[in-house]
Design an enzyme around this catalytic site. Structure first.
Site, PDB file in Angstrom:
ATOM      1  N   HIS A 511       2.713 -25.004  61.592  1.00 57.36           N
ATOM      2  CA  HIS A 511       2.240 -24.351  60.423  1.00 57.36           C
ATOM      3  C   HIS A 511       2.876 -23.143  60.038  1.00 57.36           C
ATOM      4  O   HIS A 511       2.153 -22.232  60.408  1.00 57.36           O
ATOM      5  CB  HIS A 511       0.628 -24.103  61.059  1.00 57.36           C
ATOM      6  N   HIS A 554      -6.374 -25.681  60.829  1.00 53.02           N
ATOM      7  CA  HIS A 554      -5.441 -26.365  60.259  1.00 53.02           C
ATOM      8  C   HIS A 554      -5.081 -25.964  58.756  1.00 53.02           C
ATOM      9  O   HIS A 554      -6.294 -25.968  58.114  1.00 53.02           O
ATOM     10  CB  HIS A 554      -5.611 -27.732  60.413  1.00 53.02           C
TER      11      HIS A 554
END
Length: 575
Positions: A511, A554
């Site tokens: 990420h 997320h």
């Protein structure tokens, strides 16, 4: 194998007589073409922006993507949901980036996959759809100086993005989410798990017996704390990506949007009209307003940057923007497993062979079964450290009390992204993630990027990961697992044991954020609250790199939501 008629109807095939023009080489672009907008990067955010801009028939839009088309060779890896973990690294869908040696992970070079395909990483990720906390958006709005990015103002864009559909197995989803918190008319399919497992009831039982792990009826409410059923970007038996949800439908229905893939922009030229993009080959002027988008932007910004650093590698910066390429931050991940006495885990499928072949036969025949579902987890959970935790003695990096410090995801099998999978036995896994890494540190923006997220280098991150592993152990020790778990796969007794284990098996959750971050002060950021690059006319950044910090969850859903509003910001400015 033959697909059912219903299954075929769901396939996102591009019409043979599309209104748009699609090129697989920049040399095919007609030299007389001019565009009002160029979107560089057909990724998570870029496809949203391109599709929304194409809604105005007076504008012409070009999308430039460095990667490949999303159909063809091995496309089952980015269509079949269970195969998400196989889509990268080391495939033709991946940029195949690697970090430099990570000091806290035994100086290992960690693979850092990024989607090299239409849809970007939304075509290759694990499809987890978490909006994250209200506090994340409110903090974004404060830093940007624009409360349009705050939770209350941006929430309508979450509904605009989403099309919640029933789970693929048709089970009753009552009580597994809060229906009024979701959209039903957006382009992006989301759904609850389409294949239930034998750990689901046990996970939920823990929420009843242990107040440390409460049940949260819907983590997408803006308050993600607790254990929730996981939403995934899956519609029927297929992954839903920004390519299938936004770009391809726009190419099919609009005459004013074109696509060139296998084309990487290497240069921008400032002109009287704004910015012109130079893909290779050939060199040509194309546009008056440019939008940089796509996760690789977190690693590669060759046009802007610290002028002295770029000059050393032969790049003349258009603008001296010292913050470009700095402040890279990511979520560290650590898997922990236990042995179990079940014969109904995902382990045989994960190992391949006959079980996988049977799953494929069921999938192609019916569009259902294990392979039609997200193979990672059916439940996701987020938690904060205790208020009196010594870990917080030096300060709390989270944006507020709704935002988690760590994440636990529960797997019905040996789930990992860093360890070899055992070829025998049955397992239960908990994936641990530090949701708010405490420090963003620089890297050097070179043509071949030096990627250094410095995973777990701070004491806060290491201690939070230790606390997360201890929480995992307490979760697994609950009575719900008394007749299920038979032992520890790894012996983690002392904190030193966990640190040693961490140094061997910790990795990235992939990420990357904040390398072109928003800040009203040009010395502290790359773009302003309207996403315009400081001191440049006609250039915006719309992707995860624009976020001034990493959201605690997320990031796919926050980036979609962010991009939806960004498209409206651009429309308003252009109008």
């Amino acid at each position: 194998m033959q697909l059912t008629k219903a299954f075929l109807a769901l396939l996102p095939l591009l019409a043979t007589k599309a209104l748009a023009a699609i090129y697989n080489d920049p040399s095919q672009l007609p030299r007389q073409n001019t565009y009002d907008f160029i979107v560089v990067g057909a990724g998570n955010a870029g496809n949203v922006v391109a599709a929304r801009l194409a809604e105005n028939p007076r504008w012409r839009i070009l999308v430039i993507e460095a990667g490949r088309y999303n159909e063809g060779f091995q496309d089952e890896l980015i269509k079949i949901p269970f195969f998400g973990p196989l889509a990268s690294p080391g495939t033709s869908f991946d940029w195949n980036y690697t970090t430099i040696p990570q000091a806290s992970i035994s100086n290992q070079n960690i693979p850092f996959p990024r989607g090299y395909v239409l849809g970007g990483s939304s075509s290759t990720n694990y499809m987890v759809y978490t909006r994250c906390a209200k506090d994340d958006y409110n903090r974004f709005g404060e830093i940007a100086g624009d409360d349009g990015w705050s939770w209350d103002k941006i929430l309508p864009y979450a509904f605009k993005n989403e099309r919640h559909v029933p789970p693929n197995d048709g089970h009753n989803e009552s009580g597994q989410f809060i229906p009024e918190l979701h959209g039903y008319n957006g382009p992006l399919f989301t759904s609850l798990p389409g294949f239930l497992t034998d750990i689901d009831d046990r996970v939920l039982q823990v929420t009843q017996e242990n107040p440390e792990f409460p049940y949260n009826p819907d983590y997408n409410s803006g308050d993600p704390l607790g254990v929730s059923w996981m939403h995934s970007t899956i519609g029927g038996p297929l992954r839903s990506s920004s390519a299938t949800a936004y770009l391809i439908p726009a190419l099919r229905s609009h005459h004013n949007i074109d696509l060139v893939y296998n084309a990487q922009v290497t240069r921008l030229i400032q002109s009287a009209r704004g910015l012109d993009a130079i893909p290779l080959p050939p060199q040509r002027k194309l546009s008056s307003l440019l939008v940089l988008s796509g996760h690789p932007r977190s690693f590669s910004s060759p046009v802007l940057g610290p002028r002295d650093e770029l000059r050393q590698v032969g790049i003349n910066a258009v603008v001296d923007s010292p913050q470009v390429g700095k402040n890279l931050v990511d979520h560290p991940l650590l898997p922990v497993q236990w042995t179990v006495n079940s014969n109904n885990t995902m382990d045989p499928v994960l190992r391949g062979g006959e079980a996988l072949e049977q799953g494929l036969q069921e999938y192609y025949a019916t569009g259902k079964g294990r392979l039609a579902a997200n193979g990672v987890s059916n439940h996701m959970s987020f938690f904060r450290l205790p208020d009196n935790s010594s870990i917080l003695s030096e300060g709390d990096p989270s944006p507020g009390g709704r935002s988690p410090h760590f994440e636990l995801a529960f797997g019905n099998g040996f789930f990992t992204t860093s360890q070899p999978i055992p070829q025998s036995g049955s397992y239960f896994s908990i994936i641990n993630v530090v949701a708010v890494p405490s420090l963003s540190l620089p890297r050097t923006p070179l043509p071949t990027p030096i990627i250094d997220p410095r995973l777990l280098e701070t004491e806060f991150d290491r201690q939070t990961m230790i606390y997360s592993v201890r929480a995992s152990q307490r979760f697994a020790a609950s009575h719900a697992f008394d007749d299920y778990i038979t032992g520890n796969y790894s012996t983690l007794i002392t904190d030193e044991d966990i640190l040693t284990y961490m140094s061997q098996w910790a990795t990235t959750i992939k990420h990357p954020f904040s390398t072109a971050r928003v800040n009203q002060d040009p010395s502290q950021g790359v773009i302003d609250g309207q996403l315009l690059v400081h001191n440049v006319r006609g250039l915006r950044v719309v992707d995860a790199s624009a976020w001034p910090f990493i959201p605690a969850g997320h990031p796919m859903a926050p980036v979609y939501i962010f991009a939806e509003r960004a498209a409206d910001v651009i429309k308003a400015a252009w109008s």
